[in-house]
Design an enzyme around this catalytic site. Structure first.
Site, PDB file in Angstrom:
ATOM      1  N   ILE A  13      -2.082  -3.248 -12.558  1.00 38.71           N
ATOM      2  CA  ILE A  13      -3.145  -4.242 -12.440  1.00 38.71           C
ATOM      3  C   ILE A  13      -4.567  -3.553 -12.401  1.00 38.71           C
ATOM      4  O   ILE A  13      -5.639  -4.217 -12.529  1.00 38.71           O
ATOM      5  CB  ILE A  13      -3.007  -5.217 -11.526  1.00 38.71           C
ATOM      6  CG1 ILE A  13      -3.621  -6.745 -11.808  1.00 38.71           C
ATOM      7  CG2 ILE A  13      -3.376  -4.891 -10.033  1.00 38.71           C
ATOM      8  CD1 ILE A  13      -3.153  -7.815 -10.989  1.00 38.71           C
ATOM      9  N   ASN A  26      -2.708  -9.385   2.863  1.00 37.19           N
ATOM     10  CA  ASN A  26      -1.871  -9.857   4.107  1.00 37.19           C
ATOM     11  C   ASN A  26      -2.731 -10.628   4.741  1.00 37.19           C
ATOM     12  O   ASN A  26      -3.933 -10.544   4.558  1.00 37.19           O
ATOM     13  CB  ASN A  26      -1.339  -8.646   4.873  1.00 37.19           C
ATOM     14  CG  ASN A  26      -2.157  -7.380   5.092  1.00 37.19           C
ATOM     15  OD1 ASN A  26      -3.172  -8.014   5.684  1.00 37.19           O
ATOM     16  ND2 ASN A  26      -2.328  -6.397   4.547  1.00 37.19           N
ATOM     17  N   GLY A  34       1.757  -1.362  -1.642  1.00 34.32           N
ATOM     18  CA  GLY A  34       1.963  -2.064  -2.797  1.00 34.32           C
ATOM     19  C   GLY A  34       0.865  -2.313  -3.738  1.00 34.32           C
ATOM     20  O   GLY A  34       0.029  -1.576  -3.721  1.00 34.32           O
ATOM     21  N   VAL A  35       0.559  -3.497  -4.143  1.00 38.80           N
ATOM     22  CA  VAL A  35      -0.637  -3.564  -5.229  1.00 38.80           C
ATOM     23  C   VAL A  35      -2.129  -3.737  -4.677  1.00 38.80           C
ATOM     24  O   VAL A  35      -3.193  -3.350  -4.809  1.00 38.80           O
ATOM     25  CB  VAL A  35      -0.440  -4.876  -5.933  1.00 38.80           C
ATOM     26  CG1 VAL A  35      -0.483  -6.186  -5.287  1.00 38.80           C
ATOM     27  CG2 VAL A  35      -1.248  -5.165  -7.053  1.00 38.80           C
ATOM     28  N   ASP A  36      -1.847  -4.164  -3.098  1.00 40.36           N
ATOM     29  CA  ASP A  36      -2.867  -4.303  -2.027  1.00 40.36           C
ATOM     30  C   ASP A  36      -3.603  -2.688  -2.085  1.00 40.36           C
ATOM     31  O   ASP A  36      -4.639  -2.519  -2.189  1.00 40.36           O
ATOM     32  CB  ASP A  36      -2.498  -4.654  -0.684  1.00 40.36           C
ATOM     33  CG  ASP A  36      -3.573  -5.039   0.216  1.00 40.36           C
ATOM     34  OD1 ASP A  36      -3.357  -5.192   1.501  1.00 40.36           O
ATOM     35  OD2 ASP A  36      -4.760  -5.311  -0.195  1.00 40.36           O
ATOM     36  N   SER A 124       4.460 -12.021  -3.741  1.00 38.52           N
ATOM     37  CA  SER A 124       5.291 -12.097  -2.900  1.00 38.52           C
ATOM     38  C   SER A 124       6.617 -11.392  -3.393  1.00 38.52           C
ATOM     39  O   SER A 124       7.719 -11.140  -2.756  1.00 38.52           O
ATOM     40  CB  SER A 124       5.806 -13.407  -2.341  1.00 38.52           C
ATOM     41  OG  SER A 124       4.690 -14.144  -1.671  1.00 38.52           O
ATOM     42  N   GLY A 126       7.178  -8.163  -3.692  1.00 37.50           N
ATOM     43  CA  GLY A 126       7.455  -6.843  -3.542  1.00 37.50           C
ATOM     44  C   GLY A 126       7.925  -6.686  -2.028  1.00 37.50           C
ATOM     45  O   GLY A 126       9.143  -7.225  -1.569  1.00 37.50           O
TER      46      GLY A 126
HETATM   47  N1  APR Z   1      -0.129  -3.185 -10.592  1.00 41.97           N
HETATM   48  C1  APR Z   1       0.477  -4.261 -10.783  1.00 41.97           C
HETATM   49  N2  APR Z   1       1.664  -4.921  -9.771  1.00 41.97           N
HETATM   50  C2  APR Z   1       1.805  -3.777  -8.872  1.00 41.97           C
HETATM   51  C3  APR Z   1       1.254  -2.699  -8.447  1.00 41.97           C
HETATM   52  C4  APR Z   1       0.199  -2.354  -9.396  1.00 41.97           C
HETATM   53  N3  APR Z   1      -0.623  -1.398  -9.287  1.00 41.97           N
HETATM   54  N4  APR Z   1       1.742  -2.053  -7.421  1.00 41.97           N
HETATM   55  C5  APR Z   1       2.870  -3.037  -6.904  1.00 41.97           C
HETATM   56  N5  APR Z   1       2.807  -4.117  -7.787  1.00 41.97           N
HETATM   57  C6  APR Z   1       3.564  -5.047  -7.700  1.00 41.97           C
HETATM   58  C7  APR Z   1       5.183  -4.995  -7.180  1.00 41.97           C
HETATM   59  O1  APR Z   1       6.067  -3.941  -7.668  1.00 41.97           O
HETATM   60  C8  APR Z   1       5.687  -6.273  -6.771  1.00 41.97           C
HETATM   61  O2  APR Z   1       6.312  -6.828  -7.888  1.00 41.97           O
HETATM   62  O3  APR Z   1       3.267  -6.291  -7.203  1.00 41.97           O
HETATM   63  C9  APR Z   1       4.228  -7.152  -6.825  1.00 41.97           C
HETATM   64  C10 APR Z   1       3.995  -7.568  -5.311  1.00 41.97           C
HETATM   65  O4  APR Z   1       4.483  -6.547  -4.470  1.00 41.97           O
HETATM   66  P1  APR Z   1       3.597  -6.305  -3.193  1.00 41.97           P
HETATM   67  O5  APR Z   1       2.360  -5.300  -3.416  1.00 41.97           O
HETATM   68  O6  APR Z   1       4.512  -5.605  -2.310  1.00 41.97           O
HETATM   69  O7  APR Z   1       3.070  -7.488  -2.376  1.00 41.97           O
HETATM   70  P2  APR Z   1       3.852  -8.677  -1.622  1.00 41.97           P
HETATM   71  O8  APR Z   1       5.321  -8.840  -2.081  1.00 41.97           O
HETATM   72  O9  APR Z   1       3.274  -9.971  -1.984  1.00 41.97           O
HETATM   73  O10 APR Z   1       3.914  -8.257  -0.166  1.00 41.97           O
HETATM   74  C11 APR Z   1       2.406  -8.389   0.491  1.00 41.97           C
HETATM   75  O11 APR Z   1       2.508  -6.046   1.045  1.00 41.97           O
HETATM   76  O12 APR Z   1       1.309  -4.508   0.225  1.00 41.97           O
HETATM   77  C12 APR Z   1       1.212  -5.403   1.398  1.00 41.97           C
HETATM   78  O13 APR Z   1      -0.804  -5.775   2.217  1.00 41.97           O
HETATM   79  C13 APR Z   1       0.401  -6.329   1.739  1.00 41.97           C
HETATM   80  O14 APR Z   1       1.126  -6.933   3.730  1.00 41.97           O
HETATM   81  C14 APR Z   1       1.113  -7.408   2.270  1.00 41.97           C
HETATM   82  C15 APR Z   1       2.533  -7.265   1.431  1.00 41.97           C
END
Ligand code: APR
Length: 183
Positions: A13, A26, A34-36, A124, A126
């Site tokens: 993304i 979060n 993850g994406v954060d 959510s 991931g």
């Molecule tokens: N681009 C697109 N999607 C991504 C990327 C990226 N660069 N990196 C990870 N993802 C996907 C993951 O594979 C998943 O399908 O984003 C989706 C959401 O995953 P997470 O990032 O883990 O987010 P989430 O499940 O909502 O959990 C949020 O995780 O990263 C921490 O700070 C965040 O505490 C919060 C929690």
């Protein structure tokens, strides 16, 4: 006016050129994984500086799940990052309405900013454990349900799944939507 376009572009993304990129954040609005992590890493420190300000000024107890706030996009090819906090998946309690709220609040905020294009990750799905097929279904159906309300401003919503399973889930959810729209 043509209906709001909803599409799927598998990948990272942080490379998508849109007005607003949505972050799966979060409640503390600190950098997670993850994406954060990807958004903060590519976007740079100005994003975190603004989320810290938001925490102090507006959400001292943290951003509740289902809500959304906007910051600069820093070095990302975008104008804003919209941070939304997804619900942690639970087998005991149905939190679908909170996940729907993430997409709804993010799109309403994007429209209020004047964003013409918005990219979403699979919120959510991931760390927070939401089954990807259901996460994709909620994402696509919520965006479609808001097309009337935000579509004059937000002309395009792009879902950006990461990896094979997520890409298949979103392709399926979009095909389902097209079947529903065709009637
Ligand atoms: N681009 C697109 N999607 C991504 C990327 C990226 N660069 N990196 C990870 N993802 C996907 C993951 O594979 C998943 O399908 O984003 C989706 C959401 O995953 P997470 O990032 O883990 O987010 P989430 O499940 O909502 O959990 C949020 O995780 O990263 C921490 O700070 C965040 O505490 C919060 C929690």
């Amino acid at each position: 006016m043509k209906p709001m376009k909803i599409s799927v572009e598998p990948g990272d993304i942080t490379t998508i050129r849109v007005d607003a990129v949505v972050n799966a954040a979060n409640s503390e609005l600190r950098v997670g994984g993850g994406v954060d992590a990807a958004i903060h890493c590519v976007g740079g420190p100005t994003i975190l500086a603004e989320t810290r300000r938001i925490r102090i000024d507006q959400y001292p107890d943290g951003l509740p799940a289902g809500r959304a706030v906007a910051t600069t996009a820093g070095n990302l090819p975008a104008r804003w990052v919209i941070h939304t906090v997804g619900p942690v998946y639970s087998t005991r309690e149905d939190r679908s309405h909170v996940l729907e709220s993430c997409y709804r609040e993010s799109l309403l905020l994007a429209a209020s900013l004047g964003a013409r294009s918005v990219a979403f990750p699979a919120i959510s799905a991931g760390v927070y454990g939401w089954p990807i097929n259901d996460a994709a279904r909620i994402a696509v159906s919520t965006a479609d349900g808001l097309a009337e309300e935000v579509g004059r401003v937000v002309r395009e919503v792009i879902f950006v799944p990461f990896g094979e399973a997520a890409s298949a889930a979103f392709a399926w959810a979009l095909a389902d939507l097209d079947r529903l729209r065709k009637g």
